[in-house]
Design an enzyme around this catalytic site. Structure first.
Site, short mmCIF file in Angstrom:
data_model
loop_
_atom_site.label_atom_id
_atom_site.label_comp_id
_atom_site.label_asym_id
_atom_site.label_seq_id
_atom_site.Cartn_x
_atom_site.Cartn_y
_atom_site.Cartn_z
N ASP A 60 0.55 -5.40 3.85
CA ASP A 60 1.83 -5.73 3.23
C ASP A 60 2.53 -6.84 4.02
O ASP A 60 2.24 -7.05 5.20
CB ASP A 60 2.75 -4.50 3.21
N1 URA Z 1 -0.95 0.83 4.15
C1 URA Z 1 0.27 0.38 3.83
O1 URA Z 1 1.10 1.12 3.34
N2 URA Z 1 0.55 -0.92 4.07
C2 URA Z 1 -0.32 -1.78 4.65
O2 URA Z 1 0.03 -2.93 4.87
C3 URA Z 1 -1.58 -1.28 5.00
C4 URA Z 1 -1.88 0.01 4.73
#
Ligand code: URA
Length: 243
Positions: free
Chosen positions: A101
């Protein structure tokens, strides 16, 4: 692979330029003029442009220490793509083997080898991804073991048909961090799949909230001393892990 992709991989041409060259009739596959960009070609085909034989460049493999406010996408959106960090030719021909993310930091693998990235990403390949997670709420001592068991057994995430695959949860610290930061516990979580926002949703499913997330390890690959924003080529041994 597609003929236009092969041309891009073996020349300096962009995808659009490759298509133009194809239209011009200068490209031959095994001696026959080829104009179809989508034509499938193989390593043992002889491909020429204007009589010059092309040799495909080998695949490329990189590791990046992702910073916040960058995105794991091949197009810029609100934030710029992580591919801007990879200072190589045609960086946007590469793709990201397992997205993070925008607000997550840490280890990102980048390549143009689709089979290799499949081996990293596919849950069936059981590749472990380890995250350092900072949580809003503390995990009481008496709740820790049952929580670890819940993560091992699998959690039901909203909107998913199946439980999450067995995950390994370890508590690293808590309480002493309250003064400096807005989190109450720090854990390491190892998972072998990558559903959308998986880690955040796993902790939401047990009533907690992720306030910080950092990917430390993918398989045997770690960031080592790569500073935030830095990248490097993977070593032959690292590439071989998912070949
Ligand atoms: N899980 C998440 O919630 N976000 C990420 O960036 C990676 C794994």
């Amino acid at each position: 692979m597609r003929l236009d992709k092969f041309i891009c991989k073996s020349t300096e041409l962009t995808r659009n330029e490759a298509k133009k060259v194809l239209k011009s009739g200068e490209v031959r596959v095994n001696g026959e003029v080829a104009k179809n960009a989508a034509m499938q070609v193989h390593e043992n085909n002889t491909i020429t442009i204007d009589g010059q034989e092309l040799t495909a460049r080998g695949s490329r493999y990189y590791i990046l220490h992702k910073v916040v406010d960058s995105i794991c996408s091949n197009v810029d959106e609100v934030y710029p793509s992580v591919l801007h960090f990879i200072e190589v030719d045609k960086a946007f021909d590469l793709h990201i083997a397992g997205r993070l993310d925008a607000d997550t930091t840490g280890l990102v693998l980048i390549t143009d080898d689709g089979r290799w990235s499949h081996n990293v990403i596919s849950p069936k390949k059981d590749c472990q991804k380890t995250y350092r997670v900072w949580l809003r709420d503390e995990i009481d001592d008496d709740k820790l073991e049952p929580l670890i068991q819940q993560f091992t057994d699998g959690l039901q995430l909203q909107g998913e048909d199946s439980l999450t695959r067995p995950a390994i949860l370890r508590r690293v610290a808590q309480d002493e961090l309250i003064e400096e930061d807005a989190y109450r516990s720090e854990v390491l979580l190892t998972i072998t799949e990558g559903k959308y926002h998986q880690v955040k949703r796993m902790f939401a499913a047990v009533g907690n909230r992720v306030v910080g997330l950092h990917r430390e390890q993918v398989g045997e690959i770690t960031l080592g001393d790569l500073a935030p924003g830095e990248w490097r080529e993977l070593t032959a041994a690292e590439i071989a892990l998912f070949a």
